[in-house]
Scaffold this motif. Structure first.
Motif, PDB file in Angstrom:
ATOM      1  N   LEU A 209       0.979  -1.126  -0.215  1.00 43.32           N
ATOM      2  CA  LEU A 209       0.009  -0.113   0.111  1.00 43.32           C
ATOM      3  C   LEU A 209       0.912   1.305  -0.169  1.00 43.32           C
ATOM      4  O   LEU A 209       0.500   2.414  -0.732  1.00 43.32           O
ATOM      5  N   ARG A 210       1.985   1.245   0.998  1.00 44.44           N
ATOM      6  CA  ARG A 210       2.785   2.596   0.901  1.00 44.44           C
ATOM      7  C   ARG A 210       3.336   2.710  -0.542  1.00 44.44           C
ATOM      8  O   ARG A 210       3.439   3.874  -1.044  1.00 44.44           O
ATOM      9  N   GLU A 211       3.901   1.743  -1.258  1.00 42.53           N
ATOM     10  CA  GLU A 211       4.238   1.666  -2.553  1.00 42.53           C
ATOM     11  C   GLU A 211       3.333   2.453  -3.395  1.00 42.53           C
ATOM     12  O   GLU A 211       3.262   3.356  -4.492  1.00 42.53           O
ATOM     13  N   ALA A 212       2.099   1.683  -3.414  1.00 46.38           N
ATOM     14  CA  ALA A 212       1.042   2.306  -4.328  1.00 46.38           C
ATOM     15  C   ALA A 212       0.519   3.603  -4.184  1.00 46.38           C
ATOM     16  O   ALA A 212       0.135   4.146  -5.030  1.00 46.38           O
ATOM     17  N   LEU A 213       0.565   3.963  -2.777  1.00 48.03           N
ATOM     18  CA  LEU A 213      -0.010   5.339  -2.602  1.00 48.03           C
ATOM     19  C   LEU A 213       0.893   6.415  -3.119  1.00 48.03           C
ATOM     20  O   LEU A 213       0.556   7.645  -2.891  1.00 48.03           O
ATOM     21  N   THR A 214       1.962   6.147  -3.328  1.00 47.56           N
ATOM     22  CA  THR A 214       2.996   7.205  -3.937  1.00 47.56           C
ATOM     23  C   THR A 214       2.405   7.619  -5.277  1.00 47.56           C
ATOM     24  O   THR A 214       3.005   8.516  -5.942  1.00 47.56           O
ATOM     25  N   CYS A 215       1.800   6.958  -5.897  1.00 46.53           N
ATOM     26  CA  CYS A 215       1.359   7.269  -7.563  1.00 46.53           C
ATOM     27  C   CYS A 215      -0.199   6.872  -7.992  1.00 46.53           C
ATOM     28  O   CYS A 215      -0.720   7.079  -8.956  1.00 46.53           O
ATOM     29  N   GLN A 216      -0.836   6.651  -6.508  1.00 43.97           N
ATOM     30  CA  GLN A 216      -2.496   6.254  -6.831  1.00 43.97           C
ATOM     31  C   GLN A 216      -3.242   6.913  -5.702  1.00 43.97           C
ATOM     32  O   GLN A 216      -2.732   7.277  -4.617  1.00 43.97           O
TER      33      GLN A 216
END
Length: 288
Positions: free
Chosen positions: A250-257
Motif C-alpha cells: 500500500l505504501r508503494e501504491a499510494l505514492t502514485c495512486q
C-alpha cells in the motif's frame, strides 16, 4: 543513444535486434535500418536472418555474418568484441523474438558492457508480451519463468516454488510436453486457477485457449499439437497476504495512486478483503 537516420553510418556499438516470431512484417523500421547499415551482423541462426533480410530487400554485401549461439559463444564472442574495439557497429539477432529472453545474448551483452562499449536495443516482437496481451490475465505484474524442467518431479517442485508469486506467471513449453505440464499444474495449483495457452502466435494457425486449469486440461487431452507455446497462469487467489506485506504494498501504491485505486490494486494483488485494505489505506494516507 539516438535512433540512427536511414542512409547515415551507424555509430559504433552492439545493437540487439528483436525479430519477428511469425509474421515477417512485424519487424520494426529501425531494426531494418540497423540490419542495412551495421558493419558486422551476428545471428543465432544465420539462415533465418538471411531469409528475413531477403524478404525485406536488405543485401548483406561483403559484410561479415557471424553465427553466435549458446554452443559457440566462447569461441565467437572475442571476435565480436574485437570488432567493437575497432569502432565498428555490430547487430545481433536471435532466431525469433527478443535476444536474451530465453535466447542467447546475455553473455555477449555483459562482456560488451564490461569492456565499455555502447550496448543498445531495437525493441520489437516478443512472444512473452504478445501472449500476455491476448491472454486476458492481469498484466500489472508478471514473471517470465522460462522453460519448465523436463522431469516430472522437478517440474512439480518448480511449480510449487513459483506458484505463490503474486503475479501472472509466463513460461514456454514444448508441444511434446504441454499435456504433462498442464496435468502437473492441475495437481499443484488445483482445478480452478485461470490459465491461457497461446500457440503459434502471429502465425497462420494462431490459437489461444483460455479457461480454468481443468477446462484447458480437458481441451488439450489427447491432442497432438505443434508449434511454439507460451503458457500463462493467473496469480493465486483467496490467500490473503500478511498485514505487514499489505502495508508495504500500500505504501508503494499510494505514492502514485489515490487511496481508492491503491486499495483496489493491492486487494487484487494480495487476495485480502477489499474493505480491510481500504481502511488500512485510509489510515496510511492520514484519513479517518
Amino acid at each position: 543513444m539516438a535512433a540512427n537516420i536511414p542512409g547515415q553510418q551507424l555509430p559504433a556499438g552492439l545493437y540487439f535486434i528483436a525479430t519477428p516470431i511469425g509474421a515477417a512484417r512485424d519487424i520494426t523500421l529501425r531494426a531494418l535500418d540497423i540490419l542495412r547499415t551495421a558493419d558486422v551482423i551476428a545471428a543465432e541462426d544465420t539462415r533465418s536472418l538471411r531469409h528475413l533480410m531477403d524478404i525485406h530487400g536488405i543485401a548483406l554485401g561483403d559484410r561479415p555474418l557471424l553465427s553466435y549461439h549458446d554452443h559457440n559463444g566462447e569461441r565467437v564472442r572475442p571476435r565480436i568484441l574485437s570488432a567493437l574495439a575497432e569502432g565498428r557497429s555490430v547487430a545481433y539477432a536471435s532466431e525469433a523474438g527478443t535476444p536474451l529472453v530465453a535466447d542467447p545474448g546475455y553473455q555477449l551483452g555483459a562482456a560488451a558492457i564490461a569492456a565499455g562499449h555502447v550496448v543498445t536495443a531495437a525493441p520489437g516482437p516478443s512472444a512473452v508480451l504478445a501472449a500476455l496481451t491476448v491472454s486476458g490475465l492481469p498484466s500489472d505484474r508478471f514473471l517470465f519463468a522460462g522453460f519448465a524442467p523436463n522431469a516430472g518431479g522437478q517440474r512439480r517442485r518448480w511449480l510449487e516454488e513459483i506458484g505463490g508469486i503474486p503475479a501472472t506467471l509466463i513460461l514456454y513449453e514444448s508441444p511434446k510436453r504441454i499435456n504433462a505440464l498442464l496435468r502437473d499444474m492441475e495437481s499443484v495449483f488445483g482445478t480452478e486457477r485461470r490459465i491461457a495457452v497461446c500457440r503459434e502466435l502471429t502465425k497462420k494457425f494462431e490459437e489461444v485457449t483460455r479457461g480454468s486449469i481443468a477446462e484447458v486440461v480437458a481441451a488439450f487431452d489427447g491432442r497432438v499439437v505443434k508449434g511454439e507455446i507460451v503458457v500463462l497462469v493467473d496469480r493465486a487467489r483467496g490467500v490473503a497476504a500478511a498485514e505487514a506485506d499489505i502495508e508495504v504494498a500500500l505504501r508503494e501504491a499510494l505514492t502514485c495512486q489515490s487511496v481508492k485505486d491503491a486499495a483496489a490494486s493491492v486487494a487484487e494483488l494480495t487476495g485480502a478483503p477489499k474493505r480491510e485494505v481500504y481502511q488500512l489505506a485510509l489510515k496510511l494516507a492520514g484519513g479517518n
